[in-house]
Design a protein around this motif. Structure first.
Motif, PDB file in Angstrom:
ATOM      1  N   LEU A  72       0.838  -1.193   0.000  1.00 32.33           N
ATOM      2  CA  LEU A  72       0.000   0.000   0.000  1.00 32.33           C
ATOM      3  C   LEU A  72       0.875   1.246   0.000  1.00 32.33           C
ATOM      4  N   ARG A  73       0.511   2.215  -0.805  1.00 32.27           N
ATOM      5  CA  ARG A  73       1.201   3.503  -0.767  1.00 32.27           C
ATOM      6  C   ARG A  73       0.449   4.377   0.234  1.00 32.27           C
ATOM      7  N   VAL A  74       1.176   4.982   1.147  1.00 35.40           N
ATOM      8  CA  VAL A  74       0.573   5.811   2.190  1.00 35.40           C
ATOM      9  C   VAL A  74       0.892   7.274   1.937  1.00 35.40           C
ATOM     10  N   TYR A  75       0.225   8.134   2.713  1.00 36.88           N
ATOM     11  CA  TYR A  75       0.482   9.568   2.604  1.00 36.88           C
ATOM     12  C   TYR A  75       1.965   9.826   2.765  1.00 36.88           C
ATOM     13  N   GLY A  76       2.504  10.668   1.930  1.00 44.26           N
ATOM     14  CA  GLY A  76       3.930  10.932   1.959  1.00 44.26           C
ATOM     15  C   GLY A  76       4.684  10.101   0.941  1.00 44.26           C
ATOM     16  N   GLY A  77       4.018   9.102   0.338  1.00 47.00           N
ATOM     17  CA  GLY A  77       4.620   8.334  -0.734  1.00 47.00           C
ATOM     18  C   GLY A  77       5.278   7.022  -0.367  1.00 47.00           C
ATOM     19  N   ALA A  78       5.448   6.732   0.916  1.00 46.39           N
ATOM     20  CA  ALA A  78       6.080   5.475   1.322  1.00 46.39           C
ATOM     21  C   ALA A  78       5.193   4.286   0.952  1.00 46.39           C
ATOM     22  N   VAL A  79       5.821   3.130   0.733  1.00 45.03           N
ATOM     23  CA  VAL A  79       5.092   1.891   0.456  1.00 45.03           C
ATOM     24  C   VAL A  79       5.273   0.968   1.651  1.00 45.03           C
ATOM     25  N   ILE A  80       4.145   0.443   2.164  1.00 40.14           N
ATOM     26  CA  ILE A  80       4.172  -0.475   3.303  1.00 40.14           C
ATOM     27  C   ILE A  80       3.459  -1.756   2.914  1.00 40.14           C
ATOM     28  N   GLU A  81       3.617  -2.792   3.722  1.00 41.16           N
ATOM     29  CA  GLU A  81       2.868  -4.044   3.533  1.00 41.16           C
ATOM     30  C   GLU A  81       1.992  -4.269   4.748  1.00 41.16           C
ATOM     31  N   ARG A  82       0.777  -4.717   4.488  1.00 40.96           N
ATOM     32  CA  ARG A  82      -0.161  -5.042   5.557  1.00 40.96           C
ATOM     33  C   ARG A  82      -0.937  -6.289   5.175  1.00 40.96           C
ATOM     34  N   GLU A  83      -1.438  -6.983   6.196  1.00 38.02           N
ATOM     35  CA  GLU A  83      -2.317  -8.125   5.961  1.00 38.02           C
ATOM     36  C   GLU A  83      -3.690  -7.597   5.567  1.00 38.02           C
ATOM     37  N   ILE A  84      -4.402  -8.379   4.739  1.00 31.73           N
ATOM     38  CA  ILE A  84      -5.743  -8.008   4.304  1.00 31.73           C
ATOM     39  C   ILE A  84      -6.670  -9.207   4.483  1.00 31.73           C
ATOM     40  N   GLY A  85      -7.913  -8.944   4.782  1.00 32.43           N
ATOM     41  CA  GLY A  85      -8.912  -9.991   4.956  1.00 32.43           C
ATOM     42  C   GLY A  85     -10.297  -9.426   4.686  1.00 32.43           C
ATOM     43  N   TRP A  86     -11.301 -10.082   5.228  1.00 35.79           N
ATOM     44  CA  TRP A  86     -12.696  -9.677   5.034  1.00 35.79           C
ATOM     45  C   TRP A  86     -13.358  -9.497   6.397  1.00 35.79           C
ATOM     46  N   ALA A  87     -14.283  -8.541   6.477  1.00 38.26           N
ATOM     47  CA  ALA A  87     -15.038  -8.339   7.715  1.00 38.26           C
ATOM     48  C   ALA A  87     -16.440  -7.861   7.380  1.00 38.26           C
ATOM     49  N   LEU A  88     -17.372  -8.166   8.259  1.00 40.41           N
ATOM     50  CA  LEU A  88     -18.730  -7.652   8.150  1.00 40.41           C
ATOM     51  C   LEU A  88     -18.726  -6.269   8.788  1.00 40.41           C
ATOM     52  N   ILE A  89     -19.077  -5.263   8.007  1.00 38.81           N
ATOM     53  CA  ILE A  89     -19.081  -3.878   8.477  1.00 38.81           C
ATOM     54  C   ILE A  89     -20.521  -3.393   8.498  1.00 38.81           C
ATOM     55  N   GLU A  90     -20.892  -2.713   9.582  1.00 46.25           N
ATOM     56  CA  GLU A  90     -22.260  -2.196   9.712  1.00 46.25           C
ATOM     57  C   GLU A  90     -22.226  -0.703  10.006  1.00 46.25           C
ATOM     58  N   TYR A  91     -23.107   0.039   9.315  1.00 42.91           N
ATOM     59  CA  TYR A  91     -23.289   1.463   9.588  1.00 42.91           C
ATOM     60  C   TYR A  91     -24.753   1.790   9.362  1.00 42.91           C
ATOM     61  N   GLU A  92     -25.370   2.426  10.348  1.00 45.80           N
ATOM     62  CA  GLU A  92     -26.784   2.835  10.255  1.00 45.80           C
ATOM     63  C   GLU A  92     -27.691   1.656   9.881  1.00 45.80           C
ATOM     64  N   GLY A  93     -27.397   0.479  10.416  1.00 47.16           N
ATOM     65  CA  GLY A  93     -28.224  -0.695  10.179  1.00 47.16           C
ATOM     66  C   GLY A  93     -27.967  -1.415   8.871  1.00 47.16           C
ATOM     67  N   VAL A  94     -27.063  -0.899   8.047  1.00 45.60           N
ATOM     68  CA  VAL A  94     -26.714  -1.536   6.777  1.00 45.60           C
ATOM     69  C   VAL A  94     -25.447  -2.355   7.001  1.00 45.60           C
ATOM     70  N   ARG A  95     -25.487  -3.623   6.587  1.00 41.03           N
ATOM     71  CA  ARG A  95     -24.334  -4.510   6.777  1.00 41.03           C
ATOM     72  C   ARG A  95     -23.846  -5.042   5.440  1.00 41.03           C
ATOM     73  N   ARG A  96     -22.512  -5.022   5.292  1.00 41.74           N
ATOM     74  CA  ARG A  96     -21.889  -5.573   4.098  1.00 41.74           C
ATOM     75  C   ARG A  96     -20.548  -6.196   4.479  1.00 41.74           C
ATOM     76  N   VAL A  97     -20.147  -7.196   3.716  1.00 43.77           N
ATOM     77  CA  VAL A  97     -18.808  -7.756   3.869  1.00 43.77           C
ATOM     78  C   VAL A  97     -17.894  -6.958   2.948  1.00 43.77           C
ATOM     79  N   ALA A  98     -16.761  -6.532   3.499  1.00 39.52           N
ATOM     80  CA  ALA A  98     -15.831  -5.702   2.725  1.00 39.52           C
ATOM     81  C   ALA A  98     -14.392  -6.087   3.057  1.00 39.52           C
ATOM     82  N   PRO A  99     -13.471  -5.820   2.139  1.00 36.65           N
ATOM     83  CA  PRO A  99     -12.062  -6.070   2.442  1.00 36.65           C
ATOM     84  C   PRO A  99     -11.579  -5.096   3.516  1.00 36.65           C
ATOM     85  N   VAL A 100     -10.741  -5.591   4.421  1.00 34.69           N
ATOM     86  CA  VAL A 100     -10.200  -4.744   5.483  1.00 34.69           C
ATOM     87  C   VAL A 100      -8.701  -4.987   5.624  1.00 34.69           C
TER      88      VAL A 100
END
Length: 101
Positions: A35-63
């Protein structure tokens, strides 16, 4: 279920949640991404899936499994899948119509 306060960042593609929170919920990463972050540096992070809810709406999204020092953010992919956008006048989230085109 865990309630997490996130900064809305429509310029960020992915949502980032502290990895210890995600792992505490029994979620595990499926891959690592660069991932490129603010300032231009490149980092590595783990990615997965999660159920995200806002205002009663739920969706599975990458996190991103955030690490110490990472800002927890709600990114554009999650915003769009939940059906919300940032209102530039009120600076609040508002529902949008889904398009299938």
């Amino acid at each position: 279920m865990e309630e997490v306060e996130l900064l809305v960042d429509s310029g960020a593609i992915f949502t980032s949640i502290p990895g210890e929170v995600l792992k505490g919920l029994g979620l595990g990463p499926i891959d690592r991404v660069r991932l490129r972050v603010y300032g231009g540096a490149v980092i590595e992070r783990e990615i997965g899936w999660a159920l995200i809810e806002y205002e009663g709406v739920r969706r599975v999204a990458p996190v991103i499994f955030g690490e110490k020092g990472d800002t927890p953010v709600l990114g554009a992919t999650s915003l769009e899948s939940l059906g919300f956008q940032v209102d530039p006048v009120t600076k609040k989230l508002k529902p949008v119509e889904f398009l299938m085109i």
